[in-house]
Design a protein around this motif. Sequence first.
Motif, PDB file in Angstrom:
ATOM      1  N   LEU A  26     -38.202 -44.947 -15.355  1.00 18.56           N
ATOM      2  CA  LEU A  26     -36.936 -44.227 -15.243  1.00 18.56           C
ATOM      3  C   LEU A  26     -37.030 -43.096 -14.226  1.00 18.56           C
ATOM      4  O   LEU A  26     -36.092 -42.854 -13.460  1.00 18.56           O
ATOM      5  N   GLU A  27     -38.173 -42.389 -14.219  1.00 21.62           N
ATOM      6  CA  GLU A  27     -38.324 -41.259 -13.304  1.00 21.62           C
ATOM      7  C   GLU A  27     -38.228 -41.694 -11.847  1.00 21.62           C
ATOM      8  O   GLU A  27     -37.719 -40.950 -10.997  1.00 21.62           O
ATOM      9  N   LEU A  28     -38.724 -42.878 -11.538  1.00 26.46           N
ATOM     10  CA  LEU A  28     -38.622 -43.381 -10.173  1.00 26.46           C
ATOM     11  C   LEU A  28     -37.220 -43.895  -9.882  1.00 26.46           C
ATOM     12  O   LEU A  28     -36.771 -43.882  -8.730  1.00 26.46           O
ATOM     13  N   VAL A  29     -36.525 -44.341 -10.907  1.00 25.46           N
ATOM     14  CA  VAL A  29     -35.142 -44.790 -10.729  1.00 25.46           C
ATOM     15  C   VAL A  29     -34.239 -43.624 -10.343  1.00 25.46           C
ATOM     16  O   VAL A  29     -33.445 -43.700  -9.407  1.00 25.46           O
ATOM     17  N   VAL A  30     -34.371 -42.502 -11.063  1.00 27.38           N
ATOM     18  CA  VAL A  30     -33.489 -41.358 -10.805  1.00 27.38           C
ATOM     19  C   VAL A  30     -34.080 -40.384  -9.792  1.00 27.38           C
ATOM     20  O   VAL A  30     -33.381 -39.512  -9.278  1.00 27.38           O
ATOM     21  N   GLY A  31     -35.397 -40.491  -9.529  1.00 26.03           N
ATOM     22  CA  GLY A  31     -36.016 -39.666  -8.500  1.00 26.03           C
ATOM     23  C   GLY A  31     -36.601 -38.348  -8.970  1.00 26.03           C
ATOM     24  O   GLY A  31     -37.019 -37.534  -8.144  1.00 26.03           O
ATOM     25  N   TRP A  32     -36.659 -38.143 -10.280  1.00 23.13           N
ATOM     26  CA  TRP A  32     -37.238 -36.901 -10.772  1.00 23.13           C
ATOM     27  C   TRP A  32     -37.742 -37.076 -12.204  1.00 23.13           C
ATOM     28  O   TRP A  32     -37.353 -38.003 -12.906  1.00 23.13           O
ATOM     29  N   ALA A  33     -38.630 -36.157 -12.592  1.00 23.11           N
ATOM     30  CA  ALA A  33     -39.134 -36.110 -13.960  1.00 23.11           C
ATOM     31  C   ALA A  33     -39.052 -34.674 -14.451  1.00 23.11           C
ATOM     32  O   ALA A  33     -39.259 -33.729 -13.686  1.00 23.11           O
ATOM     33  N   GLU A  34     -38.744 -34.498 -15.718  1.00 25.02           N
ATOM     34  CA  GLU A  34     -38.757 -33.153 -16.306  1.00 25.02           C
ATOM     35  C   GLU A  34     -40.173 -32.803 -16.709  1.00 25.02           C
ATOM     36  O   GLU A  34     -40.857 -33.590 -17.378  1.00 25.02           O
ATOM     37  N   PHE A  35     -40.623 -31.632 -16.296  1.00 22.67           N
ATOM     38  CA  PHE A  35     -41.977 -31.192 -16.626  1.00 22.67           C
ATOM     39  C   PHE A  35     -42.009 -29.678 -16.637  1.00 22.67           C
ATOM     40  O   PHE A  35     -41.653 -29.035 -15.645  1.00 22.67           O
ATOM     41  N   GLY A  36     -42.416 -29.124 -17.736  1.00 17.40           N
ATOM     42  CA  GLY A  36     -42.513 -27.669 -17.835  1.00 17.40           C
ATOM     43  C   GLY A  36     -41.203 -26.953 -17.594  1.00 17.40           C
ATOM     44  O   GLY A  36     -41.194 -25.832 -17.087  1.00 17.40           O
ATOM     45  N   GLY A  37     -40.101 -27.596 -17.986  1.00 18.24           N
ATOM     46  CA  GLY A  37     -38.789 -26.986 -17.791  1.00 18.24           C
ATOM     47  C   GLY A  37     -38.264 -27.070 -16.376  1.00 18.24           C
ATOM     48  O   GLY A  37     -37.244 -26.455 -16.057  1.00 18.24           O
ATOM     49  N   ARG A  38     -38.928 -27.846 -15.520  1.00 19.81           N
ATOM     50  CA  ARG A  38     -38.512 -27.985 -14.137  1.00 19.81           C
ATOM     51  C   ARG A  38     -38.233 -29.456 -13.825  1.00 19.81           C
ATOM     52  O   ARG A  38     -38.788 -30.352 -14.464  1.00 19.81           O
ATOM     53  N   ARG A  39     -37.397 -29.672 -12.821  1.00 18.61           N
ATOM     54  CA  ARG A  39     -37.213 -31.016 -12.289  1.00 18.61           C
ATOM     55  C   ARG A  39     -38.234 -31.228 -11.181  1.00 18.61           C
ATOM     56  O   ARG A  39     -38.221 -30.517 -10.175  1.00 18.61           O
ATOM     57  N   ILE A  40     -39.104 -32.195 -11.393  1.00 19.74           N
ATOM     58  CA  ILE A  40     -40.147 -32.501 -10.430  1.00 19.74           C
ATOM     59  C   ILE A  40     -39.760 -33.759  -9.668  1.00 19.74           C
ATOM     60  O   ILE A  40     -39.509 -34.804 -10.275  1.00 19.74           O
ATOM     61  N   VAL A  41     -39.684 -33.654  -8.351  1.00 20.20           N
ATOM     62  CA  VAL A  41     -39.381 -34.821  -7.532  1.00 20.20           C
ATOM     63  C   VAL A  41     -40.494 -35.849  -7.688  1.00 20.20           C
ATOM     64  O   VAL A  41     -41.683 -35.509  -7.611  1.00 20.20           O
ATOM     65  N   VAL A  42     -40.116 -37.093  -7.927  1.00 18.54           N
ATOM     66  CA  VAL A  42     -41.082 -38.181  -8.056  1.00 18.54           C
ATOM     67  C   VAL A  42     -40.670 -39.302  -7.103  1.00 18.54           C
ATOM     68  O   VAL A  42     -39.523 -39.754  -7.138  1.00 18.54           O
ATOM     69  N   GLU A  43     -41.589 -39.714  -6.273  1.00 18.55           N
ATOM     70  CA  GLU A  43     -41.303 -40.733  -5.268  1.00 18.55           C
ATOM     71  C   GLU A  43     -42.068 -42.017  -5.582  1.00 18.55           C
ATOM     72  O   GLU A  43     -43.083 -41.990  -6.291  1.00 18.55           O
ATOM     73  N   PRO A  44     -41.598 -43.158  -5.063  1.00 21.16           N
ATOM     74  CA  PRO A  44     -42.306 -44.427  -5.285  1.00 21.16           C
ATOM     75  C   PRO A  44     -43.765 -44.337  -4.842  1.00 21.16           C
ATOM     76  O   PRO A  44     -44.085 -43.726  -3.820  1.00 21.16           O
ATOM     77  N   GLY A  45     -44.646 -44.939  -5.640  1.00 20.90           N
ATOM     78  CA  GLY A  45     -46.064 -44.939  -5.303  1.00 20.90           C
ATOM     79  C   GLY A  45     -46.808 -43.702  -5.737  1.00 20.90           C
ATOM     80  O   GLY A  45     -47.982 -43.535  -5.400  1.00 20.90           O
ATOM     81  N   VAL A  46     -46.145 -42.817  -6.501  1.00 17.38           N
ATOM     82  CA  VAL A  46     -46.763 -41.566  -6.960  1.00 17.38           C
ATOM     83  C   VAL A  46     -46.822 -41.561  -8.483  1.00 17.38           C
ATOM     84  O   VAL A  46     -45.893 -42.013  -9.158  1.00 17.38           O
ATOM     85  N   PHE A  47     -47.909 -41.045  -9.013  1.00  9.08           N
ATOM     86  CA  PHE A  47     -48.099 -40.950 -10.457  1.00  9.08           C
ATOM     87  C   PHE A  47     -46.983 -40.120 -11.082  1.00  9.08           C
ATOM     88  O   PHE A  47     -46.652 -39.029 -10.608  1.00  9.08           O
TER      89      PHE A  47
END
Length: 270
Positions: A63-84
Amino acid sequence: MPHRSDRSPSSPALPSRDAVAATLRAAGCVFAEDEADMILAAAGGDPRAVDAMVARRVAGLPLELVVGWAEFGGRRIVVEPGVFVPRRRTEFLVEQALARVPDASVVVDLCCGSGAVGAALAAALGAVELHAADIDPAAVRCARRNVGVLGGRVHQGDLFDALPARLRGRVDILAANVPYVPSDEIALLPPEARDHEPRVALDGGADGLDVLRRVAAEASAWLAPGGSLLIETSPRQASTALTTFSRAGLGPHLAVCEDRHAQVVIGTRP
């Protein structure tokens, strides 16, 4: 004057939340309603974008790669294809680091992936010298988007080889979210991780502790007096990891969060 719709007759209608959730649930998504909300928000009212995102999610993309971000520590962290994709359980590592060294002024996020750990630490600490490093070029590019806005620097290279030499003996918090899955267990991981995340971010060698040993062996030379190394591991690896830290001259401690199934091995330089 006749009323004209803003949408042409041929334009598809925006799918409802219930319709999106039903499609996701049929594909096996446990939190279908929450995922539907995230996809609809990320699509910005574009029906075609919703359809494309739902199709990618149904095909198994995290899901994080679908929408392009993950919630972590109260922040939106950009997540790109090929990244953990950062795991919420790793927030426990951040909490432990802040509790151990609340006045840290130099922070290093080693094996940084998206840079989520470093970004969360810097956001909590305020004015801090932040460095992040990863061997994977895709991770370095992604981390720069998350760490750069906080004034941090991201370096590419193999563990400590990536860091500026001037950091030796100055690091207060050394967070290293190293890969710790044993090589022969990679195939047993959920498809979201196995098929969509880089193996270099998952594979920890025969017993899962190869990278942890390498980091522990050099950590004392980089830590400031009283500085701490923090590494996430699994329950069955914790005892060996503690022994490894002790042999490397670090005062070992194990922190456990049962609710998040998180185990963090902490080593402090005397």
